[in-house]
Write a protein that holds these residues in place. Structure first.
Motif, PDB file in Angstrom:
ATOM      1  N   SER A   1      -2.333  -7.958 -12.980  1.00 48.27           N
ATOM      2  CA  SER A   1      -1.661  -7.824 -14.279  1.00 48.27           C
ATOM      3  C   SER A   1      -1.859  -9.111 -15.087  1.00 48.27           C
TER       4      SER A   1
ATOM      5  N   PHE B   1       3.447 -11.272 -15.710  1.00 45.08           N
ATOM      6  CA  PHE B   1       3.971 -10.228 -14.822  1.00 45.08           C
ATOM      7  C   PHE B   1       4.798 -10.860 -13.705  1.00 45.08           C
TER       8      PHE B   1
ATOM      9  N   ARG C   1       8.913  -0.022 -12.699  1.00 49.00           N
ATOM     10  CA  ARG C   1       7.750  -0.452 -13.453  1.00 49.00           C
ATOM     11  C   ARG C   1       6.710   0.658 -13.545  1.00 49.00           C
TER      12      ARG C   1
ATOM     13  N   ASP D   1       2.726  -1.957 -16.733  1.00 50.53           N
ATOM     14  CA  ASP D   1       3.120  -3.320 -16.386  1.00 50.53           C
ATOM     15  C   ASP D   1       2.060  -4.003 -15.536  1.00 50.53           C
TER      16      ASP D   1
END
Length: 210
Positions: A99, A103, A111, A151
């Motif tokens: 990510s 993150f 998420r 996410d």
């Protein structure tokens, strides 16, 4: 009668062909296939069907091919129930959780995770005891956290270059991936001698290469 082999098209084609050639398979027709999707060896021992990875498992399960050469990522995601006889040790890469820099892997709350592999992703987060929403993405998975769709992502990477170039960071490593030699159950009963002969030859080449 030829053994029908479904071979995954793309990046593993060339190294698989080299491995098969070293194991004594006549691969010249494969090397010069041009746009052909079905290629027979000149000795008519093998018939190669060039296909996308997920289709290889479909062909195996339906019994239209005897052998499939395909990545372990595809086998796991599509719940392979045929016989996996050999790790060809080609196309090695690894599943990762990745990510953006901000993150937080330990953040509470549900998420959203983008991936081409929803089953593998779901099992991974279940093993962590975390509840997530999984969104399946067919194209460039790396885009998902960059545009706010997810996410984080679960994807496979060989070198991590694409992730780094898109300012994504690896937060965890999941299963390793490689190319496998898989056989239809019925075909193994009917063509055991021919199949095991090919497996033995491939195994010898792999050991010699290592």
């Amino acid at each position: 009668m030829s053994l029908k082999i479904a071979l995954t098209k793309g990046r593993i084609e060339e190294p698989v062909i080299a491995l098969l050639s070293a194991a004594g398979v006549d691969c010249e027709p494969l090397k010069n296939k041009k746009r052909k999707l079905i290629v027979n060896t000149s000795d008519e021992k093998y018939e190669f069907i060039l296909a996308k990875g997920p289709d290889v498992t479909t062909y195996l399960n339906s019994g239209v091919v005897d052998i499939g050469i395909v990545g372990s990522d595809i086998l796991t995601e599509h719940r392979n129930n045929q016989y996996e006889l050999l790790d060809l040790e080609i196309g090695k890469c690894q599943f990762v959780l990745a990510s953006t820099e901000d993150f937080d892997i330990n953040k509470e709350g549900r998420r959203v995770i983008g991936t081409k592999y929803p089953l593998i992703t779901q099992k991974y987060f279940e093993s962590l005891g975390q509840d997530v929403e999984v969104i399946k993405i067919e194209g460039s998975v790396e885009l998902a956290p960059l545009i706010g769709l997810a996410d984080a992502i679960v994807d496979i990477t060989e070198t991590g270059t694409t992730l780094r170039e898109n300012n994504l960071y690896i937060y965890d490593y999941l299963d390793k991936v490689s190319t496998r030699f898989v056989v239809n159950r019925m075909s193994l009963k009917q063509n055991a001698r021919e199949i095991y002969s090919l497996v033995d030859r491939l195994e010898q080449v792999i050991k010699a290469n290592n």
